[in-house]
Each structure stands twice: as C-alpha cells, then as structure tokens.
Design a protein around this motif. Structure first.
Motif, PDB file in Angstrom:
ATOM      1  N   LEU A  77       0.956  -1.188  -0.019  1.00  0.00           N
ATOM      2  CA  LEU A  77      -0.086  -0.024  -0.267  1.00  0.00           C
ATOM      3  C   LEU A  77       0.822   1.240  -0.053  1.00  0.00           C
ATOM      4  CD1 LEU A  77      -3.121  -0.844   2.326  1.00  0.00           C
ATOM      5  CD2 LEU A  77      -3.077  -0.540  -0.053  1.00  0.00           C
ATOM      6  N   ILE A  78       1.997   1.387   0.865  1.00  0.00           N
ATOM      7  CA  ILE A  78       2.937   2.406   0.676  1.00  0.00           C
ATOM      8  C   ILE A  78       3.428   2.806  -0.671  1.00  0.00           C
ATOM      9  CG2 ILE A  78       5.011   3.320   1.910  1.00  0.00           C
ATOM     10  CD1 ILE A  78       4.443   1.932   4.187  1.00  0.00           C
ATOM     11  N   PHE A  79       3.690   1.546  -1.231  1.00  0.00           N
ATOM     12  CA  PHE A  79       4.438   1.563  -2.609  1.00  0.00           C
ATOM     13  C   PHE A  79       3.561   2.182  -3.810  1.00  0.00           C
ATOM     14  CE2 PHE A  79       5.733   0.396  -6.916  1.00  0.00           C
ATOM     15  CZ  PHE A  79       7.166   0.422  -6.624  1.00  0.00           C
ATOM     16  N   ALA A  80       2.226   1.390  -3.607  1.00  0.00           N
ATOM     17  CA  ALA A  80       1.193   2.009  -4.551  1.00  0.00           C
ATOM     18  C   ALA A  80       0.735   3.419  -4.164  1.00  0.00           C
ATOM     19  CB  ALA A  80      -0.018   0.961  -4.510  1.00  0.00           C
ATOM     20  N   GLY A  81       0.589   3.493  -2.980  1.00  0.00           N
ATOM     21  CA  GLY A  81       0.140   4.940  -2.282  1.00  0.00           C
ATOM     22  C   GLY A  81       1.063   6.179  -3.022  1.00  0.00           C
ATOM     23  N   VAL A  82       2.237   5.905  -3.035  1.00  0.00           N
ATOM     24  CA  VAL A  82       3.214   6.889  -3.388  1.00  0.00           C
ATOM     25  C   VAL A  82       2.961   7.213  -4.813  1.00  0.00           C
ATOM     26  CG1 VAL A  82       5.563   7.520  -3.675  1.00  0.00           C
ATOM     27  CG2 VAL A  82       4.965   6.627  -1.671  1.00  0.00           C
ATOM     28  N   GLY A  83       2.611   6.203  -5.617  1.00  0.00           N
ATOM     29  CA  GLY A  83       2.509   5.935  -7.113  1.00  0.00           C
ATOM     30  C   GLY A  83       1.254   6.897  -7.471  1.00  0.00           C
ATOM     31  N   ILE A  84       0.457   6.827  -6.560  1.00  0.00           N
ATOM     32  CA  ILE A  84      -1.034   7.142  -7.045  1.00  0.00           C
ATOM     33  C   ILE A  84      -0.968   8.697  -6.499  1.00  0.00           C
ATOM     34  CG2 ILE A  84      -3.516   7.239  -6.372  1.00  0.00           C
ATOM     35  CD1 ILE A  84      -3.334   4.040  -6.383  1.00  0.00           C
ATOM     36  N   ALA A  85      -0.377   8.790  -5.309  1.00  0.00           N
ATOM     37  CA  ALA A  85      -0.398  10.284  -5.082  1.00  0.00           C
ATOM     38  C   ALA A  85       0.675  10.945  -5.964  1.00  0.00           C
ATOM     39  CB  ALA A  85       0.348  10.525  -3.734  1.00  0.00           C
ATOM     40  N   THR A  86       1.547  10.600  -6.435  1.00  0.00           N
ATOM     41  CA  THR A  86       2.221  11.292  -7.630  1.00  0.00           C
ATOM     42  C   THR A  86       1.418  11.331  -8.778  1.00  0.00           C
ATOM     43  OG1 THR A  86       3.581   9.546  -8.367  1.00  0.00           O
ATOM     44  CG2 THR A  86       4.417  10.787  -6.743  1.00  0.00           C
ATOM     45  N   LEU A  87       0.924  10.472  -9.016  1.00  0.00           N
ATOM     46  CA  LEU A  87      -0.114  10.527 -10.390  1.00  0.00           C
ATOM     47  C   LEU A  87      -1.076  11.677 -10.202  1.00  0.00           C
ATOM     48  CD1 LEU A  87      -0.860   8.618 -12.902  1.00  0.00           C
ATOM     49  CD2 LEU A  87      -2.476   7.710 -11.660  1.00  0.00           C
ATOM     50  N   PHE A  88      -1.661  11.968  -9.231  1.00  0.00           N
ATOM     51  CA  PHE A  88      -2.610  12.979  -9.229  1.00  0.00           C
ATOM     52  C   PHE A  88      -2.321  14.279  -8.642  1.00  0.00           C
ATOM     53  CE2 PHE A  88      -5.241   9.173  -9.073  1.00  0.00           C
ATOM     54  CZ  PHE A  88      -6.007   9.516 -10.117  1.00  0.00           C
ATOM     55  N   MET A  89      -0.652  14.427  -8.339  1.00  0.00           N
ATOM     56  CA  MET A  89      -0.271  15.741  -7.769  1.00  0.00           C
ATOM     57  C   MET A  89       0.583  16.658  -8.873  1.00  0.00           C
ATOM     58  SD  MET A  89       1.474  14.619  -4.210  1.00  0.00           S
ATOM     59  CE  MET A  89       2.042  15.845  -3.725  1.00  0.00           C
ATOM     60  N   ASN A  90       0.306  15.850  -9.848  1.00  0.00           N
ATOM     61  CA  ASN A  90       1.023  16.808 -11.059  1.00  0.00           C
ATOM     62  C   ASN A  90       0.184  18.056 -11.276  1.00  0.00           C
ATOM     63  OD1 ASN A  90       3.255  15.215 -11.709  1.00  0.00           O
ATOM     64  ND2 ASN A  90       2.188  13.924 -13.115  1.00  0.00           N
ATOM     65  N   GLY A  91       0.694  19.185 -11.878  1.00  0.00           N
ATOM     66  CA  GLY A  91       0.157  20.317 -11.932  1.00  0.00           C
ATOM     67  C   GLY A  91      -0.856  20.329 -13.127  1.00  0.00           C
ATOM     68  N   ALA A  92      -1.760  21.070 -13.235  1.00  0.00           N
ATOM     69  CA  ALA A  92      -2.925  21.191 -14.363  1.00  0.00           C
ATOM     70  C   ALA A  92      -2.187  21.460 -15.657  1.00  0.00           C
ATOM     71  CB  ALA A  92      -3.724  22.324 -14.211  1.00  0.00           C
ATOM     72  N   GLY A  93      -2.711  20.532 -16.668  1.00  0.00           N
ATOM     73  CA  GLY A  93      -2.084  20.408 -17.939  1.00  0.00           C
ATOM     74  C   GLY A  93      -0.842  19.581 -18.167  1.00  0.00           C
ATOM     75  N   GLU A  94      -0.213  19.017 -17.040  1.00  0.00           N
ATOM     76  CA  GLU A  94       0.776  18.170 -17.123  1.00  0.00           C
ATOM     77  C   GLU A  94       0.290  16.827 -17.277  1.00  0.00           C
ATOM     78  OE1 GLU A  94       3.851  18.474 -14.126  1.00  0.00           O
ATOM     79  OE2 GLU A  94       3.597  20.654 -13.946  1.00  0.00           O
ATOM     80  N   PRO A  95       1.086  15.885 -17.907  1.00  0.00           N
ATOM     81  CA  PRO A  95       0.720  14.640 -18.192  1.00  0.00           C
ATOM     82  C   PRO A  95       0.617  13.730 -16.679  1.00  0.00           C
ATOM     83  CG  PRO A  95       2.792  14.907 -19.104  1.00  0.00           C
ATOM     84  CD  PRO A  95       2.253  16.131 -18.688  1.00  0.00           C
ATOM     85  N   LEU A  96      -0.296  12.733 -16.693  1.00  0.00           N
ATOM     86  CA  LEU A  96      -0.401  11.984 -15.413  1.00  0.00           C
ATOM     87  C   LEU A  96       0.557  11.010 -15.459  1.00  0.00           C
ATOM     88  CD1 LEU A  96      -3.970  11.275 -15.106  1.00  0.00           C
ATOM     89  CD2 LEU A  96      -2.617  13.046 -13.923  1.00  0.00           C
ATOM     90  N   ASN A  97       1.888  11.028 -14.529  1.00  0.00           N
ATOM     91  CA  ASN A  97       2.767  10.163 -14.654  1.00  0.00           C
ATOM     92  C   ASN A  97       2.993   9.289 -13.220  1.00  0.00           C
ATOM     93  OD1 ASN A  97       3.692  10.647 -17.132  1.00  0.00           O
ATOM     94  ND2 ASN A  97       4.952  12.325 -16.380  1.00  0.00           N
ATOM     95  N   TYR A  98       2.790   7.962 -13.238  1.00  0.00           N
ATOM     96  CA  TYR A  98       2.941   7.339 -12.321  1.00  0.00           C
ATOM     97  C   TYR A  98       4.481   7.156 -11.797  1.00  0.00           C
ATOM     98  CZ  TYR A  98       1.891   3.209  -9.029  1.00  0.00           C
ATOM     99  OH  TYR A  98       1.674   2.400  -8.066  1.00  0.00           O
ATOM    100  N   LEU A  99       4.465   7.431 -10.470  1.00  0.00           N
ATOM    101  CA  LEU A  99       5.826   7.574  -9.635  1.00  0.00           C
ATOM    102  C   LEU A  99       6.720   8.707 -10.321  1.00  0.00           C
ATOM    103  CD1 LEU A  99       6.819   3.690  -9.180  1.00  0.00           C
ATOM    104  CD2 LEU A  99       6.021   5.336  -7.547  1.00  0.00           C
TER     105      LEU A  99
END
Length: 152
Positions: A77-99
């Motif tokens: 969950l920690i590993f996946a949670g970091v990836g999901i958090a970074t996926l949705f923390m990108n700024g507006a207009g930036e591509p969604l990148n896992y990790l």
C-alpha cells in the motif's frame, strides 16, 4: 549450565547490531549499494536468528504472524500509494505520470521530490520484503515433518 548459553548471549548481542545494520542499508541505499530489498532481508534475518536460537514460538510471540501479514499488505500500500499520489499531484495541464517523484515537492530545481519519493518507496519495499521473508520462514518452520524422528 545450559548448553546453549553462549549462543543465547551472542545472539542477544548480535541481533540489535543486525537490525541497526539493516536500517543503515535502508537509509544509505539511495547513495550507494543497498536499499529496501536488502534491508528487508537483513531485518528478517535478525528475527530468523532469534527464532533459531530461542525457538519458533518465542519468535512468533515477538513478531506475531498477524503483524507479518499486516506488514506485507502495508508495504504494498505504501508503494502503490506513493505512485497514486504522484499520479494526481502533477500540475494542471501536465501529463499523469505514475511515480513521478518531482510532484512530491515543488522545488523542481534540486529534485527534492525525487529524494522524498525514493525514501518512501524504499520504506514500502523494506516493509513488504521483511514481512514476506518472515511469512515464508514461519510457514516452513511451523510445518510438521511427514516422517517421525524415529524413522530417520
């Protein structure tokens, strides 16, 4: 005098040193060889040594199988949670990148987010690896032999 007295005394001295070395490998892993996987195995070895010297029942009381199963799930969950958090923390207009660790900290120039992301991922790997290693050990060590001792 117990025939295992020396083993018990030496194990009591070595087990804390093994755990400290495991954490050294964990937190030094981003600067040199090592990291979560190696540290997880080293910390699991400390518990396995404890089980070999003091018995599997004592080890199960110290690190219960419930905690081992919880740790395995928590690490994933920690590993996946970091990836999901970074996926949705990108700024507006930036591509969604896992990790994409740069999303974890706004200081893009020094890549501070990379540092935070690697530490979090390695903590997840440490938790998962040590828990899975202990689960495998508990499964094999708690197994009843098929052949009685008299038939050997």
């Amino acid at each position: 005098m117990s025939p295992h007295l020396i083993l018990r005394v030496v194990a009591k001295l070595l087990i804390p040193l093994i755990v400290v070395f495991g954490f050294y490998v964990q937190f030094h892993g981003e600067y040199g060889p090592g990291g979560g996987f190696q540290a997880g195995v080293i910390i699991a070895v400390a518990v396995i040594l404890y089980a070999l010297i003091f018995g599997i029942d004592a080890a199960r009381r110290t690190v219960p199988p419930v905690a081992v199963r919880f740790g395995a799930a928590l690490g994933v969950l920690i590993f996946a949670g970091v990836g999901i958090a970074t996926l949705f923390m990108n700024g507006a207009g930036e591509p969604l990148n896992y990790l994409d660790y740069d999303a974890l900290h706004p200081d893009q120039g020094h890549h501070t987010g990379q540092h935070y992301g690697i530490i979090l991922i390695e903590i997840g790997v440490l938790t998962t690896v040590s828990s899975v290693m202990l689960a495998i050990f508990y499964a094999f060590a708690g197994r009843v032999p098929d052949i009685p001792d008299e038939e050997w």
